[in-house]
Design a protein around this motif. Structure first.
Motif, PDB file in Angstrom:
ATOM      1  N   GLY A 107       0.783  -1.230   0.000  1.00  7.08           N
ATOM      2  CA  GLY A 107       0.000   0.000   0.000  1.00  7.08           C
ATOM      3  C   GLY A 107       0.812   1.275   0.000  1.00  7.08           C
ATOM      4  N   TRP A 108       2.141   1.168   0.123  1.00  5.72           N
ATOM      5  CA  TRP A 108       2.970   2.383   0.115  1.00  5.72           C
ATOM      6  C   TRP A 108       3.346   2.729  -1.307  1.00  5.72           C
ATOM      7  CZ3 TRP A 108       7.213   2.883   4.365  1.00  5.72           C
ATOM      8  CH2 TRP A 108       6.627   2.694   5.619  1.00  5.72           C
ATOM      9  N   VAL A 109       2.409   3.284  -2.053  1.00  2.00           N
ATOM     10  CA  VAL A 109       2.711   3.640  -3.425  1.00  2.00           C
ATOM     11  C   VAL A 109       1.949   4.914  -3.754  1.00  2.00           C
ATOM     12  CG1 VAL A 109       1.014   1.921  -4.124  1.00  2.00           C
ATOM     13  CG2 VAL A 109       2.531   2.863  -5.824  1.00  2.00           C
ATOM     14  N   LEU A 110       2.609   5.803  -4.509  1.00  2.00           N
ATOM     15  CA  LEU A 110       1.998   7.093  -4.798  1.00  2.00           C
ATOM     16  C   LEU A 110       0.813   6.932  -5.740  1.00  2.00           C
ATOM     17  CD1 LEU A 110       2.100  10.134  -4.499  1.00  2.00           C
ATOM     18  CD2 LEU A 110       3.743  10.210  -6.336  1.00  2.00           C
ATOM     19  N   ALA A 111       1.013   6.204  -6.849  1.00  2.34           N
ATOM     20  CA  ALA A 111      -0.072   6.004  -7.815  1.00  2.34           C
ATOM     21  C   ALA A 111      -0.169   4.516  -8.119  1.00  2.34           C
ATOM     22  CB  ALA A 111       0.217   6.781  -9.101  1.00  2.34           C
ATOM     23  N   ASP A 112      -1.199   3.869  -7.608  1.00  6.53           N
ATOM     24  CA  ASP A 112      -1.344   2.425  -7.776  1.00  6.53           C
ATOM     25  C   ASP A 112      -2.103   2.176  -9.078  1.00  6.53           C
ATOM     26  OD1 ASP A 112      -1.033  -0.164  -7.163  1.00  6.53           O
ATOM     27  OD2 ASP A 112      -2.756  -0.287  -5.829  1.00  6.53           O
ATOM     28  N   SER A 178       1.814  -3.681  -7.474  1.00  7.88           N
ATOM     29  CA  SER A 178       1.516  -4.221  -6.147  1.00  7.88           C
ATOM     30  C   SER A 178       0.989  -5.653  -6.258  1.00  7.88           C
ATOM     31  CB  SER A 178       0.485  -3.359  -5.428  1.00  7.88           C
ATOM     32  OG  SER A 178       0.939  -2.038  -5.353  1.00  7.88           O
ATOM     33  N   GLN A 179       0.089  -5.872  -7.235  1.00  4.84           N
ATOM     34  CA  GLN A 179      -0.436  -7.233  -7.417  1.00  4.84           C
ATOM     35  C   GLN A 179       0.664  -8.178  -7.890  1.00  4.84           C
ATOM     36  OE1 GLN A 179      -3.766  -6.963 -10.059  1.00  4.84           O
ATOM     37  NE2 GLN A 179      -4.880  -5.599  -8.696  1.00  4.84           N
ATOM     38  N   LEU A 180       1.627  -7.618  -8.655  1.00  5.91           N
ATOM     39  CA  LEU A 180       2.729  -8.444  -9.129  1.00  5.91           C
ATOM     40  C   LEU A 180       3.555  -8.962  -7.954  1.00  5.91           C
ATOM     41  CD1 LEU A 180       4.336  -7.410 -12.377  1.00  5.91           C
ATOM     42  CD2 LEU A 180       5.665  -8.725 -10.810  1.00  5.91           C
ATOM     43  N   VAL A 181       3.761  -8.084  -6.958  1.00  2.00           N
ATOM     44  CA  VAL A 181       4.503  -8.520  -5.774  1.00  2.00           C
ATOM     45  C   VAL A 181       3.671  -9.543  -5.000  1.00  2.00           C
ATOM     46  CG1 VAL A 181       5.454  -7.771  -3.587  1.00  2.00           C
ATOM     47  CG2 VAL A 181       5.825  -6.405  -5.614  1.00  2.00           C
ATOM     48  N   SER A 250      17.286  -1.232 -10.111  1.00  2.00           N
ATOM     49  CA  SER A 250      17.352  -2.214  -9.032  1.00  2.00           C
ATOM     50  C   SER A 250      15.976  -2.388  -8.413  1.00  2.00           C
ATOM     51  CB  SER A 250      18.343  -1.764  -7.962  1.00  2.00           C
ATOM     52  OG  SER A 250      19.568  -1.484  -8.543  1.00  2.00           O
ATOM     53  N   GLY A 251      15.246  -1.283  -8.258  1.00  2.00           N
ATOM     54  CA  GLY A 251      13.892  -1.364  -7.698  1.00  2.00           C
ATOM     55  C   GLY A 251      12.985  -2.186  -8.598  1.00  2.00           C
ATOM     56  N   ILE A 252      13.089  -1.984  -9.917  1.00  2.00           N
ATOM     57  CA  ILE A 252      12.243  -2.749 -10.842  1.00  2.00           C
ATOM     58  C   ILE A 252      12.589  -4.230 -10.754  1.00  2.00           C
ATOM     59  CG2 ILE A 252      11.665  -3.096 -13.268  1.00  2.00           C
ATOM     60  CD1 ILE A 252      12.183  -0.194 -13.761  1.00  2.00           C
ATOM     61  N   MET A 253      13.882  -4.541 -10.695  1.00  2.00           N
ATOM     62  CA  MET A 253      14.290  -5.950 -10.594  1.00  2.00           C
ATOM     63  C   MET A 253      13.775  -6.563  -9.301  1.00  2.00           C
ATOM     64  SD  MET A 253      18.112  -6.421 -12.012  1.00  2.00           S
ATOM     65  CE  MET A 253      18.706  -4.760 -11.958  1.00  2.00           C
ATOM     66  N   THR A 254      13.826  -5.754  -8.204  1.00  2.00           N
ATOM     67  CA  THR A 254      13.314  -6.252  -6.930  1.00  2.00           C
ATOM     68  C   THR A 254      11.844  -6.600  -7.042  1.00  2.00           C
ATOM     69  OG1 THR A 254      14.867  -4.808  -5.830  1.00  2.00           O
ATOM     70  CG2 THR A 254      13.098  -5.669  -4.499  1.00  2.00           C
ATOM     71  N   ILE A 255      11.083  -5.735  -7.715  1.00  2.00           N
ATOM     72  CA  ILE A 255       9.642  -5.975  -7.810  1.00  2.00           C
ATOM     73  C   ILE A 255       9.334  -7.127  -8.751  1.00  2.00           C
ATOM     74  CG2 ILE A 255       7.490  -4.958  -8.622  1.00  2.00           C
ATOM     75  CD1 ILE A 255       8.668  -2.291  -7.593  1.00  2.00           C
ATOM     76  N   LEU A 256      10.035  -7.186  -9.889  1.00  2.82           N
ATOM     77  CA  LEU A 256       9.715  -8.224 -10.870  1.00  2.82           C
ATOM     78  C   LEU A 256      10.189  -9.602 -10.431  1.00  2.82           C
ATOM     79  CD1 LEU A 256      10.511  -6.616 -14.345  1.00  2.82           C
ATOM     80  CD2 LEU A 256       8.312  -6.897 -13.290  1.00  2.82           C
ATOM     81  N   LEU A 258      12.424 -10.338  -7.253  1.00  7.65           N
ATOM     82  CA  LEU A 258      12.813 -10.659  -5.879  1.00  7.65           C
ATOM     83  C   LEU A 258      11.690 -10.431  -4.881  1.00  7.65           C
ATOM     84  CD1 LEU A 258      16.441  -9.249  -5.799  1.00  7.65           C
ATOM     85  CD2 LEU A 258      15.680 -11.562  -6.205  1.00  7.65           C
ATOM     86  N   GLY A 259      10.456 -10.361  -5.356  1.00  9.26           N
ATOM     87  CA  GLY A 259       9.331 -10.312  -4.427  1.00  9.26           C
ATOM     88  C   GLY A 259       9.185  -9.015  -3.652  1.00  9.26           C
ATOM     89  N   GLY A 260       9.645  -7.884  -4.203  1.00 14.15           N
ATOM     90  CA  GLY A 260       9.387  -6.570  -3.607  1.00 14.15           C
ATOM     91  C   GLY A 260       9.609  -6.510  -2.109  1.00 14.15           C
ATOM     92  N   TRP A 261       8.536  -6.203  -1.380  1.00 19.83           N
ATOM     93  CA  TRP A 261       8.671  -6.013   0.061  1.00 19.83           C
ATOM     94  C   TRP A 261       8.527  -7.320   0.843  1.00 19.83           C
ATOM     95  CZ3 TRP A 261       4.312  -4.237  -2.604  1.00 19.83           C
ATOM     96  CH2 TRP A 261       3.138  -4.961  -2.358  1.00 19.83           C
TER      97      TRP A 261
END
Lengths: 337, 202
Positions: A107-112, A178-181, A250-256, A258-261
């Motif tokens: 839920g910590w996202v500016l524009a979901d 967010s749903q991707l994570v 790196s953030g995009i790779m984390t989300i795609l 490495l499971g984001g948060w």
């Protein structure tokens, strides 16, 4: 009047506050990424790195920023003034606006938004404009050659980045980050898509013009490439943009992949730590990879770089995409709503 | 609602002004940059219509790929700006005539044009309410009309192969790097150690 305040003024104020909450830590992260780069490479080369300004040289990035800020901005007389000034601004703005859709935690996202992945892809495909415009507007041959190389390189590697993203999207069945994570709760996609993760990492190096693909600024042959005519803050904006893009990739790779948060295992000691810390740790790990690569590998030759992009990564990621689709259809794992 | 209207007029006005600048800018590179501005505002208009997928695709395809190639080509051209303006008066009557004919034709079409009776009903529900427009487009293109779509793709592929065939020429005397041969070289076949006697040579 109260309607107007509740409907427009309040939401605007909240969004501005959120933007500041993202941009300020990001700029600090960029400043300390340059410090980390110098320290990490120094350690790998058995040097000390910056250690004079402040304790452990921690104030070095601030001193560097101040130095650039105090310098004179020189616009070459043959330059195309408007485009020359516009180019660094564009680079910097593009590296910041992509963060609008990155989810830092649940839920910590500016524009979901529903097309988050496409938005990121669109913004990263625009990054090339800052560089071409800078190279052309400088009216200098080294800058122009650097810009041409960079444009060819970024356009080539974007193709494989796009195909890698599609493979991941097929598995997750959503374009929303967010749903991707959330879709990686069972298994991080780095495990089923490991070859794609490697391709994405290498393409990200090429896309951000980092070593070993830093041909646009190959200092031995092009002086410093597209930014050779820039000084002071105009140069600083390119510099900040480049490092912010590294963090973004790196953030995009984390989300795609490495499971984001998400914590690595959903059990006691791991899920006590808040998601944002996991996100930060994963991004930091990937950034260390960027720096490690820079300290390790020599620069690619230009024709080999193009060959790698078009003749190795593109066919391989295309085959992997077909394979992913085939496996999903055959096993009935196609994600459904 | 009023904010939405304001935003629409802003995008529309910038798009039209950008379009005028594309044809009136002196420097062709500036023209391309204004064209990019127009693409962006068109994407903004799509967003206002709720077609976020189309907006993003417009930016990815047109701004991210097509316009980059445009800019590439235009920047590489060595254009003499003075020469470019030289024939302006000479071509002005012809150009004005073509423009006038087009304007009259557009006027005629606009004057005699009515909506098909079933069109407004379909306008009201552009996408089913429970689907995002990415899914709705995907279902139309890849499920409902998949064969037509693939046929269109094949036609483009044939055009591409034809273009490559027409421009490809085999040059001889070019030395290319053969990566697989380089990698499969072994020490035995590429390095030979010999004992060279002093003043003997090999």
């Amino acid at each position: 009047m109260a309607d107007f305040v509740d409907g427009y003024v309040l939401p605007t104020a909240i969004i501005v506050a959120q933007i500041l909450a993202i941009v300020l830590p990001l700029l600090v992260a960029v400043a300390y990424l340059t410090y980390a780069e110098r320290k990490v490479i120094a350690a790998m080369q058995m040097r000390k790195g910056p250690n004079v300004v402040g304790p452990f040289g921690l104030l070095q990035p601030l001193a560097d920023g101040l130095k650039l800020f105090m310098k004179e901005t020189v616009v070459p007389s043959g330059a195309n003034r408007a485009v020359f000034v516009l180019a660094p601004m564009l680079t910097f703005i593009l590296s910041l606006i992509a963060w609008a859709v990155i989810p830092f935690n649940e839920g910590w996202v500016l524009a979901d938004i529903n097309v988050g992945v496409l938005y990121l892809f669109a913004i990263s495909s625009l990054g090339v404009y800052g560089i071409i415009m800078a190279g052309w507007a400088s009216n200098s041959k080294y800058a122009f050659l650097g810009a041409m190389r960079s444009a060819a390189q970024m356009v080539s590697y974007e193709v494989s980045i796009g195909l890698v993203m599609i493979s991941v999207l097929l598995t997750a069945g959503t374009l929303n980050l967010s749903q991707l994570v959330e879709a990686q709760k069972t298994v991080w996609y780095v495990i089923p898509h490991l070859p794609m993760f490697v391709i994405f990492f290498i393409s990200a190096l090429a896309e951000t013009n980092r070593a070993p693909f830093d041909l646009p600024e190959a200092e031995a042959e092009l002086v410093s490439g597209y930014n050779v005519e820039y000084s002071s803050m105009t140069f600083a904006l390119f510099f900040l943009g480049e490092y912010a893009n590294m963090i973004l990739m790196s953030g995009i790779m984390t989300i795609l992949f490495l499971g984001g948060w998400l914590p690595p295992l959903d059990i006691a000691p791991f899920n006590w730590i808040p998601g944002i810390v996991w996100f930060g740790l994963k991004v930091a790990l990937l950034l260390f990879g960027f720096l490690w690569v820079r300290a390790t590998f020599p620069r690619y030759r230009y024709d080999q770089l193009m060959r790698l992009g078009w003749k190795v990564f593109l066919p391989f990621s295309l085959i992997w995409l077909v394979l992913t689709a085939g496996v999903l259809m055959a096993t009935g794992w196609v994600p459904t709503k | 609602m009023i904010v939405q209207a304001l935003v629409f007029y802003m995008f529309a006005a910038i798009a039209v002004a950008g379009g005028v600048m594309v044809i009136s800018a002196r420097n062709p590179v500036h023209s391309v940059l204004f064209l990019i501005l127009v693409f962006f505002n068109a994407a903004g208009l799509f967003l206002l219509l709720g077609a976020e997928f189309l907006a993003m695709v417009l930016v990815v395809v047109y701004v991210g790929a097509v316009a980059v190639l445009f800019l590439f080509v235009v920047m590489m051209l060595d254009i003499n700006y003075l020469k470019l303006r030289e024939g302006f008066l000479q071509y002005l009557p012809t150009g004005a005539l073509v423009g006038l004919v087009l304007l009259v034709e557009l006027g005629l079409v606009l004057g005699s044009w009515v909506f098909a009776p079933e069109a407004p009903a379909q306008l009201a529900a552009p996408t089913p309410a429970d689907l995002t427009n990415t899914e709705a487009l995907g279902q139309i293109v890849y499920t409902q009309y998949v064969y037509l779509f693939q046929a269109a793709g094949l036609i483009l592929l044939v055009a591409m192969v034809g273009t490559i065939l027409l421009t490809l020429r085999a040059r001889d005397g070019v030395r290319r790097q053969n990566i697989s041969r380089q990698i499969s070289r072994t020490r035995e076949e590429s390095v030979e150690i010999r004992k060279v006697p002093t003043r003997g040579g090999i």
